[in-house]
Design an enzyme around this catalytic site. Structure first.
Site, PDB file in Angstrom:
ATOM      1  N   GLY A  13       0.776  -1.120   0.119  1.00  0.00           N
ATOM      2  CA  GLY A  13      -0.151   0.035  -0.012  1.00  0.00           C
ATOM      3  C   GLY A  13       0.658   1.288   0.206  1.00  0.00           C
ATOM      4  O   GLY A  13       0.556   1.984   0.177  1.00  0.00           O
ATOM      5  N   SER A  14       2.000   1.083  -0.245  1.00  0.00           N
ATOM      6  CA  SER A  14       2.894   2.343  -0.153  1.00  0.00           C
ATOM      7  C   SER A  14       2.051   3.601  -1.239  1.00  0.00           C
ATOM      8  O   SER A  14       2.696   4.542  -1.271  1.00  0.00           O
ATOM      9  CB  SER A  14       3.892   2.008  -1.187  1.00  0.00           C
ATOM     10  N   ASN A  15       1.407   3.354  -2.414  1.00  0.00           N
ATOM     11  CA  ASN A  15       0.676   4.378  -3.705  1.00  0.00           C
ATOM     12  C   ASN A  15      -0.454   4.417  -2.448  1.00  0.00           C
ATOM     13  O   ASN A  15      -0.650   5.857  -2.501  1.00  0.00           O
ATOM     14  CB  ASN A  15       0.538   3.494  -4.549  1.00  0.00           C
ATOM     15  N   ASN A 101      -5.362   2.539 -13.221  1.00  0.00           N
ATOM     16  CA  ASN A 101      -4.451   1.549 -12.637  1.00  0.00           C
ATOM     17  C   ASN A 101      -3.130   2.708 -12.845  1.00  0.00           C
ATOM     18  O   ASN A 101      -3.146   3.175 -14.088  1.00  0.00           O
ATOM     19  CB  ASN A 101      -4.792   0.408 -13.792  1.00  0.00           C
ATOM     20  N   HIS A 103       0.865   1.801 -13.334  1.00  0.00           N
ATOM     21  CA  HIS A 103       1.560  -0.063 -13.662  1.00  0.00           C
ATOM     22  C   HIS A 103       3.435   0.583 -13.865  1.00  0.00           C
ATOM     23  O   HIS A 103       3.623   1.957 -14.147  1.00  0.00           O
ATOM     24  CB  HIS A 103       1.324  -0.194 -15.490  1.00  0.00           C
ATOM     25  N   GLU A 173       6.143   6.687  -9.349  1.00  0.00           N
ATOM     26  CA  GLU A 173       4.216   6.356  -9.330  1.00  0.00           C
ATOM     27  C   GLU A 173       4.326   7.380  -8.275  1.00  0.00           C
ATOM     28  O   GLU A 173       2.807   7.697  -8.229  1.00  0.00           O
ATOM     29  CB  GLU A 173       4.543   4.732  -8.515  1.00  0.00           C
TER      30      GLU A 173
END
Length: 201
Positions: A13-15, A101, A103, A173
């Site tokens: 869950g870092s994003n 999403n 990627h 990201e």
């Protein structure tokens, strides 16, 4: 009213945390739900630490279960942030052009089934390309094939390993995702960014 987001996760869950930090105090968007296909995903605990409703899907292939949670929280935009399974077709249909999403490569290269995590970075290094990065795209019924909205490029450096490249891409990201979400909140829907973000090594 802030745009209501659901974030779907399979791992750390870092994003998710990067997005929560970026949206803290924002009047434009807020995360109201976190969904995972794994009951033991650390991201669920991260969500709860931030006071966000966190749900482990009993059957990730059951579109009705997804929609019950998403509609129950009046979710307007779905963000897949390290979610590694195909989303049920009825969920994609319900959120057509409202699901994105992230990627860890520059699509359309290095995408598709099996291309996640270290598999992606190993393929990038094998190819000999000079750049990698992050891509955010609309979600459709195929892995990594929806319209590209935004990219952030980072250099591939001599001596890179999958771990060192992964760390550089992850920073990209974390920067790119909040930008795309806030632009979507301003526009009322996901919109493409005009230029790729170029990030230093």
């Amino acid at each position: 009213m802030p745009l209501r987001l659901a974030v779907c996760v399979s791992g750390r869950g870092s994003n998710l945390v990067a997005l929560l930090r970026a949206l803290a105090g924002s009047a434009l968007a807020r995360v109201v739900l976190v969904l995972s296909n794994r009951a033991d995903a650390p991201a669920l605990e991260r969500a709860r630490e931030w006071g966000v409703k966190a749900v482990s899907l009993a059957n990730p292939r059951d579109g009705a279960e997804w929609l019950r949670h998403l509609h129950g929280e009046q979710v307007e935009l779905v963000v897949l942030a390290g979610y590694l399974k195909l989303v049920p077709a009825e969920v994609i249909a319900a959120y057509r052009d409202r699901m994105v999403n992230i990627h860890p490569a520059l699509l359309p290269e290095f995408g598709g089934p099996g291309m996640y995590g270290h598999h992606v970075h190993e393929a990038v290094l094998r190819s000999g390309v000079g750049f990698s990065g992050a891509t955010i795209h609309l979600v459709d019924e195929e892995y990594d094939r929806g319209a590209i909205l935004a990219q952030a490029r980072v250099p591939v450096l001599p001596g890179d390993t999958p771990d060192s490249l992964a760390a550089r891409v992850l920073k990209a990201e974390h920067l790119l995702l909040p930008v795309v979400v806030l632009k979507a909140a301003e526009a009322g829907r996901p919109v493409p960014l005009p230029e790729p973000l170029e990030l230093p090594a």
